[in-house]
Structures are given as C-alpha cells and as structure tokens.
Motif scaffolding. Structure first.
Motif, PDB file in Angstrom:
ATOM      1  N   ILE A  47       0.836  -1.213   0.000  1.00 24.94           N
ATOM      2  CA  ILE A  47       0.000   0.000   0.000  1.00 24.94           C
ATOM      3  C   ILE A  47       0.869   1.261   0.000  1.00 24.94           C
ATOM      4  O   ILE A  47       1.970   1.280   0.551  1.00 24.94           O
ATOM      5  CB  ILE A  47      -0.932   0.034   1.238  1.00 24.94           C
ATOM      6  N   PRO A  48       0.327   2.341  -0.611  1.00 19.94           N
ATOM      7  CA  PRO A  48       1.083   3.595  -0.603  1.00 19.94           C
ATOM      8  C   PRO A  48       0.838   4.364   0.691  1.00 19.94           C
ATOM      9  O   PRO A  48      -0.248   4.302   1.261  1.00 19.94           O
ATOM     10  CB  PRO A  48       0.454   4.358  -1.777  1.00 19.94           C
ATOM     11  N   THR A  49       1.846   5.033   1.183  1.00 24.32           N
ATOM     12  CA  THR A  49       1.638   6.010   2.264  1.00 24.32           C
ATOM     13  C   THR A  49       2.465   7.237   1.901  1.00 24.32           C
ATOM     14  O   THR A  49       3.208   7.212   0.915  1.00 24.32           O
ATOM     15  CB  THR A  49       2.062   5.500   3.668  1.00 24.32           C
ATOM     16  N   ASP A  80      -1.243   1.142  -6.204  1.00 25.45           N
ATOM     17  CA  ASP A  80      -0.371   2.238  -6.645  1.00 25.45           C
ATOM     18  C   ASP A  80      -0.944   3.580  -6.206  1.00 25.45           C
ATOM     19  O   ASP A  80      -2.072   3.916  -6.562  1.00 25.45           O
ATOM     20  CB  ASP A  80      -0.255   2.188  -8.180  1.00 25.45           C
ATOM     21  N   GLY A  81      -0.158   4.323  -5.468  1.00 26.02           N
ATOM     22  CA  GLY A  81      -0.597   5.661  -5.045  1.00 26.02           C
ATOM     23  C   GLY A  81       0.385   6.721  -5.494  1.00 26.02           C
ATOM     24  O   GLY A  81       0.425   7.803  -4.918  1.00 26.02           O
ATOM     25  N   GLY A  82       1.204   6.396  -6.504  1.00 22.45           N
ATOM     26  CA  GLY A  82       2.191   7.371  -6.981  1.00 22.45           C
ATOM     27  C   GLY A  82       3.409   7.412  -6.071  1.00 22.45           C
ATOM     28  O   GLY A  82       3.496   6.659  -5.099  1.00 22.45           O
ATOM     29  N   PRO A  83       4.358   8.289  -6.399  1.00 18.58           N
ATOM     30  CA  PRO A  83       5.568   8.392  -5.576  1.00 18.58           C
ATOM     31  C   PRO A  83       5.241   8.945  -4.187  1.00 18.58           C
ATOM     32  O   PRO A  83       4.370   9.803  -4.063  1.00 18.58           O
ATOM     33  CB  PRO A  83       6.456   9.388  -6.341  1.00 18.58           C
ATOM     34  N   CYS A  84       5.925   8.446  -3.165  1.00 15.17           N
ATOM     35  CA  CYS A  84       5.664   8.902  -1.791  1.00 15.17           C
ATOM     36  C   CYS A  84       6.101  10.358  -1.620  1.00 15.17           C
ATOM     37  O   CYS A  84       7.200  10.725  -2.020  1.00 15.17           O
ATOM     38  CB  CYS A  84       6.427   8.028  -0.792  1.00 15.17           C
ATOM     39  N   LYS A  85       5.244  11.160  -1.009  1.00  9.69           N
ATOM     40  CA  LYS A  85       5.514  12.604  -0.883  1.00  9.69           C
ATOM     41  C   LYS A  85       6.680  12.904   0.053  1.00  9.69           C
ATOM     42  O   LYS A  85       7.420  13.863  -0.156  1.00  9.69           O
ATOM     43  CB  LYS A  85       4.271  13.326  -0.358  1.00  9.69           C
ATOM     44  N   ILE A  86       6.842  12.086   1.082  1.00  9.69           N
ATOM     45  CA  ILE A  86       7.913  12.369   2.049  1.00  9.69           C
ATOM     46  C   ILE A  86       9.143  11.517   1.804  1.00  9.69           C
ATOM     47  O   ILE A  86      10.257  12.021   1.776  1.00  9.69           O
ATOM     48  CB  ILE A  86       7.377  12.206   3.483  1.00  9.69           C
ATOM     49  N   GLY A  87       8.966  10.224   1.628  1.00 10.76           N
ATOM     50  CA  GLY A  87      10.090   9.386   1.222  1.00 10.76           C
ATOM     51  C   GLY A  87      10.950   8.847   2.350  1.00 10.76           C
ATOM     52  O   GLY A  87      11.919   8.135   2.095  1.00 10.76           O
ATOM     53  N   VAL A 134       6.685   5.819   3.091  1.00 11.20           N
ATOM     54  CA  VAL A 134       7.208   4.839   2.132  1.00 11.20           C
ATOM     55  C   VAL A 134       6.079   3.836   1.842  1.00 11.20           C
ATOM     56  O   VAL A 134       5.048   3.868   2.510  1.00 11.20           O
ATOM     57  CB  VAL A 134       8.457   4.084   2.687  1.00 11.20           C
ATOM     58  N   TYR A 135       6.243   2.965   0.849  1.00 18.19           N
ATOM     59  CA  TYR A 135       5.234   1.931   0.602  1.00 18.19           C
ATOM     60  C   TYR A 135       5.274   0.898   1.725  1.00 18.19           C
ATOM     61  O   TYR A 135       6.345   0.538   2.217  1.00 18.19           O
ATOM     62  CB  TYR A 135       5.456   1.252  -0.751  1.00 18.19           C
ATOM     63  N   GLY A 136       4.080   0.431   2.136  1.00 16.50           N
ATOM     64  CA  GLY A 136       3.998  -0.536   3.217  1.00 16.50           C
ATOM     65  C   GLY A 136       3.563  -1.902   2.714  1.00 16.50           C
ATOM     66  O   GLY A 136       2.922  -2.025   1.664  1.00 16.50           O
ATOM     67  N   LEU A 137       3.937  -2.933   3.468  1.00 15.25           N
ATOM     68  CA  LEU A 137       3.486  -4.296   3.182  1.00 15.25           C
ATOM     69  C   LEU A 137       2.420  -4.604   4.224  1.00 15.25           C
ATOM     70  O   LEU A 137       2.733  -4.854   5.383  1.00 15.25           O
ATOM     71  CB  LEU A 137       4.666  -5.259   3.294  1.00 15.25           C
ATOM     72  N   ALA A 138       1.144  -4.564   3.797  1.00 13.81           N
ATOM     73  CA  ALA A 138       0.041  -4.524   4.752  1.00 13.81           C
ATOM     74  C   ALA A 138      -0.681  -5.852   4.899  1.00 13.81           C
ATOM     75  O   ALA A 138      -0.828  -6.615   3.939  1.00 13.81           O
ATOM     76  CB  ALA A 138      -0.957  -3.453   4.328  1.00 13.81           C
ATOM     77  N   ALA A 139      -1.150  -6.088   6.135  1.00 17.67           N
ATOM     78  CA  ALA A 139      -2.018  -7.231   6.426  1.00 17.67           C
ATOM     79  C   ALA A 139      -2.864  -6.868   7.639  1.00 17.67           C
ATOM     80  O   ALA A 139      -2.556  -5.906   8.356  1.00 17.67           O
ATOM     81  CB  ALA A 139      -1.187  -8.480   6.718  1.00 17.67           C
TER      82      ALA A 139
END
Ligand code: AMP
Ligand code: MG
Length: 328
Positions: free
Chosen positions: A23-25, A163-170, A28-33
């Motif tokens: 998932i996007p945040t 996909d939520g695009g590039p992460c704003k903060i990184g 950074v991108y997360g691996l969610a469950a």
C-alpha cells in the motif's frame, strides 16, 4: 510478478481474506495485512524475512480508533495525534489485549499511526481492522518510495500492489514513545523534534547522534542499506573518493570539484531538506543498481528532517555483513 493497480476494493478483499497487499503512504510503501489476524501478520514477517522480534506499526483510519488498540493514553499523545494525524508520526503506547503479541513482537506496547495518503485512507475506511504495515522491502534493504520499487524487490512474493504514486515524504515516520508516560523520540522522521516541542516536552531523543561514528559497529542496526558499501561522513580528497574511478558521491547540495560531475549525485540542488529526503532512497537504489565500488555520502545539515536523513545514511553505512543486523 505482482499486479500494480488502483483497485482499492480488490485490495480490501485480499486483506479481508488474510492476504498481504503493498500500500502507498506518504512516508514509504507498506506491506500490509490485518494487524489482528496472526496468520496474516506472520505472512508479513515471512515475506520480508523480518526478524520476529521487530514489532510492526498499526495503521488506523482515524485518531478516534486509538482507544481500541491502546490504553492509558497520556494527554501529550492525544495532542500529537490531534495535531499531526493523518501524518508521518507514530505513537507507541500501552497496548490493549485485542492486539496480538506477534504484531507487537511480544511488547506490551503498540505503535499506532494514521497515514496521510488518500488511497490508503479510503482503503482503511473500507476495513473493520487496522493494517500492520512495515516498509515493503526485504528486511534491511532500502525502503520503497514507488510501486515499481516494491515490484523489483517483492513482486514474486505478493499478488497486488496498490499504486498511489511516488511517496511525498520518502522517509519513514517519526516514532514517539509514551510508555514511560513522557514523550521520548525513538526514531527521527519528517515530523521534527522542533515541531513536536511546540506542543509537548520531549524527555529523550535517540542517543546515538547522527553521523557520529563513536559506537562500536556491532552495536548499531544495519538498515536502509544498499548492497554497495556506503561511507558516511564529510567528503574530502582524503576520504579516498579518487581511489577508484567507479566510486560515486551522494552530495547534499553541491558537486565536489575534485571528482568528475558524472560520478556525483545531488540530493537537492537548492539545498531543500524536504526535497533531499524525498530523493534519498530512490537515488540510493539507482546508485546501487549501477555496480559501483563505493558510495560516499555526506551528511545533510543536522536540523529538522536533516536529522532523519542523517540517521538513515548512518544506518545505510553499516556493513550488511554485520552480525547484529536488525533491518526492517
Ligand atoms: P517501520 O520499520 O517503519 O515499520 O517501523 C517499525 C519500527 O517501529 C520498529 O522497528 C520499532 O522501532 C518501532 N516500533 C514498533 N512497535 C513498537 C513498540 N511496541 N515499541 C517500540 N517501538 C516500536
Ligand atoms: Mg522498514
């Protein structure tokens, strides 16, 4: 290969079935469950090869859900939640029994955050459970800031990347613990010490000052690390940058005159710390794919989010063969 798409309902369905989705945040991108389902949480540890003693952050739809998962919440924690959520700050609080021990790696505390990304907030609204979501990378490697980064590293282990695009903060969230009642910063991030101090008192900050190499190597956690050896410190001719033509420099703002410009990367040409933070992991990935000899990285100015940048660079500089590797 995983499918990369924008189908929030499909992501929700996979998660309801005990599956794992990237998932996007804004960080950074997360691996969610599902954070309340131990079988689902076990998959996160397995896919990332994350040590089971390293706890996960619960991602909530809103601050009102805090009480379901945490108890004895001090006033200061409520203030930070009201002020900065949704946003890149994680609060560590005494946990409610509903949160499985596997999710908190056996701790009696739990880490909570409301992420500030419209796609993931919509997803969380569809679910009746919180999402455990560490960064979507193999444990210890550089965190992903784009869907393609997740595909590169974990595409063969998961079915769907939202996909939520590039992460704003990184960069990963700031972590503040309230387990001793008063606020202690455990990890630097985009919400700065200065911002937090405007609202509450901080009793402790991370004890290892960024870019001080005074600690024995074995005591530090290797993390956010490229495969290439990274040397962190002021870059001078004496640093050995010209020992190989295949060395690469990662500068904060300016090129160094003693090395060809083609072998140098700049985090922010205007010297903007937020821009530098956003570029950091992507540039590290790019350099890491170039098969260079060594990466020489200099510190960012050490205030604001510069502290978080330097913390990540310092950890990236720790030898990956170090036996005390605590990646996440
Ligand atoms: P991340 O790597 O961004 O997923 O963040 C996970 C990190 O949050 C862990 O490595 C810990 O540093 C911190 N954390 C999570 N849960 C707790 C907890 N219960 N107590 C202390 N720190 C925690
Ligand atoms: Mg991580």
């Amino acid at each position: 290969m995983a499918e990369i798409g924008h189908d929030i309902e499909l992501a929700a369905e996979i998660l309801r079935n005990g599956g794992v989705v990237a998932i996007p945040t804004e960080t950074v991108y997360g691996l969610a469950a599902n954070a309340l389902n131990t079988d689902a949480v076990a998959k996160i540890y397995e896919i990332k090869q994350r040590p089971s003693f390293n706890p996960l952050i619960l991602h909530l739809a809103n601050a009102a859900q805090m009480q379901r998962f945490a108890k004895d919440i001090p006033h200061g924690a409520k203030i930070l939640a009201e002020t900065f959520w949704p946003g890149p700050i994680t609060l560590v609080l005494p946990k409610q029994a509903i949160v499985p021990d596997l999710t908190t790696a056996g701790h009696s505390s739990v880490a909570l955050r409301v992420p500030n990304h419209p796609v993931t907030l919509q997803l969380l609204e569809l679910l009746d459970f919180p999402l455990a979501a560490p960064s979507a990378n193999p444990s210890g490697y550089i965190s992903p800031t784009k869907a393609e980064h997740v595909q590169e590293n974990l595409g063969d282990k998961i079915s769907y990347i939202l996909d939520g695009g590039p992460c704003k903060i990184g960069l990963e969230s700031t972590i503040v613990s309230f387990v001793d009642k008063q606020a202690e910063i455990l990890r630097f991030g985009a919400i700065t010490q200065e911002q937090i101090s405007n609202y509450i008192d901080i009793i402790r900050t991370p004890t290892i000052a960024p870019f001080e190499n005074i600690i024995a190597p074995g005591m530090l956690s290797s993390h956010y690390a490229p495969k290439t050896t990274l040397i962190f410190g002021e870059i001078t001719l004496e640093s050995g940058v010209r020992n190989s033509p295949n060395n690469v420099l990662l500068n904060f703002q300016n090129y160094k005159i003693f090395v060809p410009e083609a072998t140098q990367f700049i985090l922010s040409k205007s010297g903007n710390l937020e821009e530098a933070a956003k570029n950091l992991f992507e540039m590290l990935r790019k350099i890491d794919s170039m098969e260079v000899d060594k990466i020489f990285a200099e510190p960012a100015p050490s205030f604001g989010i510069g502290l978080a940048i330097n913390d990540r660079l310092r950890r990236a500089s720790i030898n990956v063969n170090n036996e005390n590797k605590f990646g996440n």
